[in-house]
Scaffold this motif. Structure first.
Motif, PDB file in Angstrom:
ATOM      1  N   UNK A 264      58.297  14.283  32.132  1.00  0.00           N
ATOM      2  CA  UNK A 264      59.096  13.800  31.001  1.00  0.00           C
ATOM      3  C   UNK A 264      58.341  13.830  29.892  1.00  0.00           C
ATOM      4  N   UNK A 265      58.844  13.935  28.521  1.00  0.00           N
ATOM      5  CA  UNK A 265      58.191  13.945  27.390  1.00  0.00           C
ATOM      6  C   UNK A 265      57.708  15.378  26.911  1.00  0.00           C
ATOM      7  N   UNK A 266      57.767  16.424  27.915  1.00  0.00           N
ATOM      8  CA  UNK A 266      57.192  17.555  27.425  1.00  0.00           C
ATOM      9  C   UNK A 266      58.160  18.534  27.301  1.00  0.00           C
ATOM     10  N   UNK A 267      57.766  19.271  26.016  1.00  0.00           N
ATOM     11  CA  UNK A 267      58.726  20.278  25.621  1.00  0.00           C
ATOM     12  C   UNK A 267      57.905  21.569  25.539  1.00  0.00           C
ATOM     13  N   UNK A 268      58.643  22.683  25.697  1.00  0.00           N
ATOM     14  CA  UNK A 268      58.128  24.052  25.621  1.00  0.00           C
ATOM     15  C   UNK A 268      58.714  24.607  24.420  1.00  0.00           C
ATOM     16  N   UNK A 269      57.783  25.402  23.641  1.00  0.00           N
ATOM     17  CA  UNK A 269      58.159  26.009  22.291  1.00  0.00           C
ATOM     18  C   UNK A 269      57.903  27.520  22.403  1.00  0.00           C
ATOM     19  N   UNK A 270      58.556  28.310  22.370  1.00  0.00           N
ATOM     20  CA  UNK A 270      58.350  29.791  22.155  1.00  0.00           C
ATOM     21  C   UNK A 270      58.632  30.307  20.699  1.00  0.00           C
TER      22      UNK A 270
ATOM     23  N   UNK B  59      50.447  19.648  25.804  1.00  0.00           N
ATOM     24  CA  UNK B  59      50.582  19.080  27.047  1.00  0.00           C
ATOM     25  C   UNK B  59      49.637  19.941  28.044  1.00  0.00           C
ATOM     26  N   UNK B  60      49.668  21.253  28.061  1.00  0.00           N
ATOM     27  CA  UNK B  60      49.126  22.063  29.085  1.00  0.00           C
ATOM     28  C   UNK B  60      48.137  23.184  28.263  1.00  0.00           C
ATOM     29  N   UNK B  61      47.144  23.187  28.919  1.00  0.00           N
ATOM     30  CA  UNK B  61      45.972  23.923  28.312  1.00  0.00           C
ATOM     31  C   UNK B  61      46.127  25.302  27.882  1.00  0.00           C
TER      32      UNK B  61
ATOM     33  N   UNK C 291      53.383  17.122  24.289  1.00  0.00           N
ATOM     34  CA  UNK C 291      53.845  16.001  24.604  1.00  0.00           C
ATOM     35  C   UNK C 291      54.528  15.346  23.386  1.00  0.00           C
ATOM     36  N   UNK C 292      55.605  15.047  23.634  1.00  0.00           N
ATOM     37  CA  UNK C 292      56.467  14.581  22.028  1.00  0.00           C
ATOM     38  C   UNK C 292      56.642  12.876  22.307  1.00  0.00           C
ATOM     39  N   UNK C 293      55.935  12.574  23.076  1.00  0.00           N
ATOM     40  CA  UNK C 293      56.359  10.878  23.095  1.00  0.00           C
ATOM     41  C   UNK C 293      55.597  10.236  22.280  1.00  0.00           C
ATOM     42  N   UNK C 294      54.424  10.817  21.427  1.00  0.00           N
ATOM     43  CA  UNK C 294      53.701  10.036  20.470  1.00  0.00           C
ATOM     44  C   UNK C 294      53.541  11.328  19.149  1.00  0.00           C
ATOM     45  N   UNK C 295      53.811  10.819  17.993  1.00  0.00           N
ATOM     46  CA  UNK C 295      53.756  11.729  16.951  1.00  0.00           C
ATOM     47  C   UNK C 295      52.841  11.107  15.907  1.00  0.00           C
ATOM     48  N   UNK C 296      52.084  12.174  15.568  1.00  0.00           N
ATOM     49  CA  UNK C 296      50.831  11.796  14.495  1.00  0.00           C
ATOM     50  C   UNK C 296      51.449  12.437  13.126  1.00  0.00           C
ATOM     51  N   UNK C 297      51.316  11.669  12.146  1.00  0.00           N
ATOM     52  CA  UNK C 297      51.557  12.554  10.828  1.00  0.00           C
ATOM     53  C   UNK C 297      50.545  13.550  10.280  1.00  0.00           C
TER      54      UNK C 297
ATOM     55  N   UNK D 221      67.125  17.169  26.974  1.00  0.00           N
ATOM     56  CA  UNK D 221      67.762  16.729  25.522  1.00  0.00           C
ATOM     57  C   UNK D 221      67.097  15.782  24.893  1.00  0.00           C
ATOM     58  N   UNK D 222      66.690  14.840  25.604  1.00  0.00           N
ATOM     59  CA  UNK D 222      66.035  13.377  25.075  1.00  0.00           C
ATOM     60  C   UNK D 222      64.831  13.969  24.377  1.00  0.00           C
ATOM     61  N   UNK D 223      63.988  14.843  25.120  1.00  0.00           N
ATOM     62  CA  UNK D 223      62.856  15.221  24.551  1.00  0.00           C
ATOM     63  C   UNK D 223      62.889  16.223  23.285  1.00  0.00           C
ATOM     64  N   UNK D 224      63.985  17.064  23.412  1.00  0.00           N
ATOM     65  CA  UNK D 224      64.020  17.737  22.192  1.00  0.00           C
ATOM     66  C   UNK D 224      64.574  17.075  21.002  1.00  0.00           C
ATOM     67  N   UNK D 225      65.363  15.906  21.174  1.00  0.00           N
ATOM     68  CA  UNK D 225      65.554  15.173  20.187  1.00  0.00           C
ATOM     69  C   UNK D 225      64.477  14.183  19.543  1.00  0.00           C
TER      70      UNK D 225
END
Length: 138
Positions: free
Chosen positions: A16-22, A43-45, A64-70, A89-93
């Motif tokens: 949970x909290x992990x989103x893949x981006x291609x 999230x993954x090396x 890992x999208x649970x925390x965001x840095x500016x 969906x919650x993590x994509x949001x």
């Protein structure tokens, strides 16, 4: 009692909290990946694979999208890039507003993958100016 696999999870099940981006390996795609790495914790090396709409496996980086840095500096993106975002969906949001803080984002729709996961197709482009034009001399 549920047991976890020792060798990890299948390609469809992520923490949970992990989103893949291609994104395609363009200069603009690399710049967006670099910005995402600064905003969210990778999230993954190494790159893993997802299966976006069309059925062909592609490499993806996971965040890992649970925390965001500016970001302290604006990111200057010269052209738009297409991205497939894979996750719950919650993590994509969570990841979309993080991207929107620095880029223009157009969500072109999603595909429900089952197991509570979706693929969203995004077009990520240069941030549009929010300044109002100054009136010229008349």
């Amino acid at each position: 009692m549920r047991h976890r696999l020792k060798d990890g999870k299948s390609g469809r099940h992520r923490d949970p909290g992990t989103v893949g981006v291609h994104m395609d390996p363009t200069q603009a795609g690399s710049l967006v990946y670099e910005a995402l790495s600064a905003i969210f914790t990778p999230a993954l090396p190494e790159a893993h694979r997802i299966v976006p709409d069309g059925g062909q496996e592609v490499a993806a980086r996971f965040f890992d999208v649970r925390r965001q840095r500016p970001l302290s500096e604006p990111v200057r993106l010269g052209e738009a890039v297409r991205a497939v975002v894979h996750g719950r969906p919650k993590d994509i949001q969570r990841i979309v507003p993080g991207i929107q803080a620095h880029f223009a984002v157009d969500d072109k729709g999603f595909r429900d993958l089952g197991h509570g996961e979706q693929d969203h197709e995004l077009v990520i482009g240069p941030k549009r100016s929010t300044e109002k034009p100054q009136p010229g001399p008349e």
